[in-house]
Design a protein around this motif. Structure first.
Motif, PDB file in Angstrom:
ATOM      1  N   THR A 176       0.840  -1.208   0.000  1.00  0.00           N
ATOM      2  CA  THR A 176       0.000   0.000   0.000  1.00  0.00           C
ATOM      3  C   THR A 176       0.871   1.253   0.000  1.00  0.00           C
ATOM      4  N   LEU A 179       2.706   1.604  -3.385  1.00  0.00           N
ATOM      5  CA  LEU A 179       1.765   1.954  -4.448  1.00  0.00           C
ATOM      6  C   LEU A 179       1.380   3.431  -4.367  1.00  0.00           C
ATOM      7  N   ILE A 180       1.171   3.948  -3.149  1.00  0.00           N
ATOM      8  CA  ILE A 180       0.823   5.364  -3.000  1.00  0.00           C
ATOM      9  C   ILE A 180       1.978   6.243  -3.472  1.00  0.00           C
ATOM     10  N   SER A 181       3.218   5.844  -3.161  1.00  0.00           N
ATOM     11  CA  SER A 181       4.374   6.624  -3.603  1.00  0.00           C
ATOM     12  C   SER A 181       4.464   6.641  -5.119  1.00  0.00           C
ATOM     13  N   GLU A 182       4.238   5.496  -5.752  1.00  0.00           N
ATOM     14  CA  GLU A 182       4.291   5.440  -7.213  1.00  0.00           C
ATOM     15  C   GLU A 182       3.180   6.287  -7.835  1.00  0.00           C
ATOM     16  N   GLU A 183       1.998   6.225  -7.281  1.00  0.00           N
ATOM     17  CA  GLU A 183       0.901   7.025  -7.818  1.00  0.00           C
ATOM     18  C   GLU A 183       1.158   8.518  -7.581  1.00  0.00           C
ATOM     19  N   ALA A 184       1.825   8.859  -6.462  1.00  0.00           N
ATOM     20  CA  ALA A 184       2.154  10.263  -6.219  1.00  0.00           C
ATOM     21  C   ALA A 184       3.142  10.778  -7.266  1.00  0.00           C
ATOM     22  N   ASP A 185       4.106   9.921  -7.689  1.00  0.00           N
ATOM     23  CA  ASP A 185       5.046  10.322  -8.741  1.00  0.00           C
ATOM     24  C   ASP A 185       4.317  10.539 -10.066  1.00  0.00           C
ATOM     25  N   ILE A 186       3.383   9.635 -10.386  1.00  0.00           N
ATOM     26  CA  ILE A 186       2.604   9.797 -11.623  1.00  0.00           C
ATOM     27  C   ILE A 186       1.770  11.074 -11.566  1.00  0.00           C
ATOM     28  N   PHE A 187       1.191  11.348 -10.409  1.00  0.00           N
ATOM     29  CA  PHE A 187       0.384  12.551 -10.232  1.00  0.00           C
ATOM     30  C   PHE A 187       1.232  13.807 -10.417  1.00  0.00           C
ATOM     31  N   ASN A 197       4.531  11.302   0.484  1.00  0.00           N
ATOM     32  CA  ASN A 197       4.192  10.059   1.190  1.00  0.00           C
ATOM     33  C   ASN A 197       5.417   9.661   2.011  1.00  0.00           C
TER      34      ASN A 197
END
Length: 387
Positions: A176, A179-187, A197
């Motif tokens: 979890t 995944l949040i860190s990766e989605e933050a980079d995409i964002f 994060n």
């Protein structure tokens, strides 16, 4: 090592005084110990930006203006004078103290890059950049995240969680967070907006899981206790119902007997009712007689009241005449051997009212009494009992 604790931050005012006192105590240790010391200051301790003003001055010059009063400075100078003499210091003792602070005090500041707070503080307090070495902590690796999760999960005591479940929870927590860190980079790449994060968020995730788990455990425990209590109540109710059925079977013969007795009682009540009707007729006749007698009594009372109203003026006239009577008149009557018949009759009546014999000898004794007039005046004319 000195850690600035936030447990004493009750209010903003007490926080300011407590923060300055912590800095003062840390700096003052250099007057006696002279050891290497680290002062840890977290961004959560910054209740007011004035905190950082003292830190900025401490980093720049090794002292905070107006922090030490005259007595504190004098105490520091007295303590450092022999040490300065041993080391061969030639300049002022207070400057020697400031040099010891700058040499031995290591300030450790831990600030989060989230938001504009760190950027504004670096602009307002240049010493945070000029006099500090900035270490950017990289994200934790998955192995570290997994070990931290194991540490939290191992401290949780919940029945039914085996090692396999704990390992799965740790992996899920790591997945979890990553995944949040990766989605933050995409964002950030898409919208150029940074979402942080940090490991603190990861620890908060584990603490939240622990808190929710304890709440659910308490909720399940409460529901289980309620269910157990409900089942116990149902069991007790079933036992009571069975006992009532047995008692009902035992009471059926008694109920039949009571029914027969009740029928007999009803028949008896019917007979008694007839007798009561007869008694009622007699009572009504007696009531009529009593009413007639009551009417006669009321008539007699009215007649008595009328006679009383006629007698009251006479009584009042007698009281007035009694007030005019003196001892001379009493003595004259007493010395009269053959009083008038009406006078004798009056004295006999007075003797009867006084509760004594109405003969002339008794009357003469009464007339000789010095308190005779007082007895007559004190006579209760409204409560006369004639024997």
């Amino acid at each position: 090592f000195f850690f600035f604790s936030s447990r004493r931050r009750h209010t903003r005012c007490s926080g300011v005084s407590w923060a300055r006192r912590c800095v003062q105590e840390t700096v003052s240790t250099q007057s006696t110990w002279g050891n290497q010391i680290a002062f840890l200051f977290d961004d959560t301790h910054v209740l007011q930006e004035s905190f950082l003003e003292d830190i900025n001055n401490l980093l720049n010059s090794g002292e905070v203006p107006n922090m030490l009063n005259k007595d504190d400075v004098e105490l520091i100078v007295n303590e450092l004078t022999p040490i300065a003499a041993q080391l061969g210091v030639k300049h002022e003792i207070y400057n020697f103290f400031v040099e010891r602070v700058r040499s031995n005090l290591h300030v450790v500041l831990t600030f989060s890059p989230v938001g504009d707070a760190l950027r504004n503080r670096m602009r307002m307090f240049p010493a945070l950049v000029n006099c500090c070495t900035i270490n950017w902590l990289p994200p934790w690796p998955e192995e570290a995240l997994n070990e931290v999760a194991k540490m939290f999960i191992d401290n949780i005591s919940v029945d039914g969680i085996n090692d396999y479940t704990k390992e799965a929870i740790c992996k899920l927590s790591v997945y979890t967070h990553v995944l949040i860190s990766e989605e933050a980079d995409i964002f950030f790449k898409m919208l150029r907006r940074k979402v942080y994060n940090t490991p603190k968020h990861y620890i908060d995730l584990l603490k939240t899981y622990e808190k929710v788990l304890k709440e659910k455990k308490s909720e399940v425990q409460s529901n289980r206790d309620k269910l157990a209590n409900g089942l116990t109540k149902l069991d007790d109710t079933n036992k009571q119902v069975a006992e009532l059925k047995e008692n009902l079977i035992k009471l059926q013969p008694i109920l039949a007997t009571k029914t027969v007795e009740q029928q007999k009682l009803i028949e008896k009540l019917k007979v008694d009712q007839l007798e009561a009707q007869k008694v009622k007729v007699v009572v009504e006749k007696e009531e009529k007689t009593v009413t007639e007698q009551a009417d006669k009594i009321m008539e007699l009372k009215a007649e008595a009241d009328r006679q009383l109203s006629e007698a009251l003026p006479t009584m009042e006239a007698a009281v007035g005449a009694l007030d005019k009577l003196d001892r001379g008149s009493i003595a004259e009557i007493k010395n009269n051997r053959n009083p008038h018949a009406l006078v004798k009759f009056t004295l006999e009546c007075v003797s009867i009212l006084l509760g004594e014999k109405p003969d002339w000898e008794t009357i003469k004794k009464q007339l000789s009494d010095a308190g005779y007039l007082s007895r007559l005046k004190g006579l209760d004319v409204y409560n006369i009992c004639l024997l």
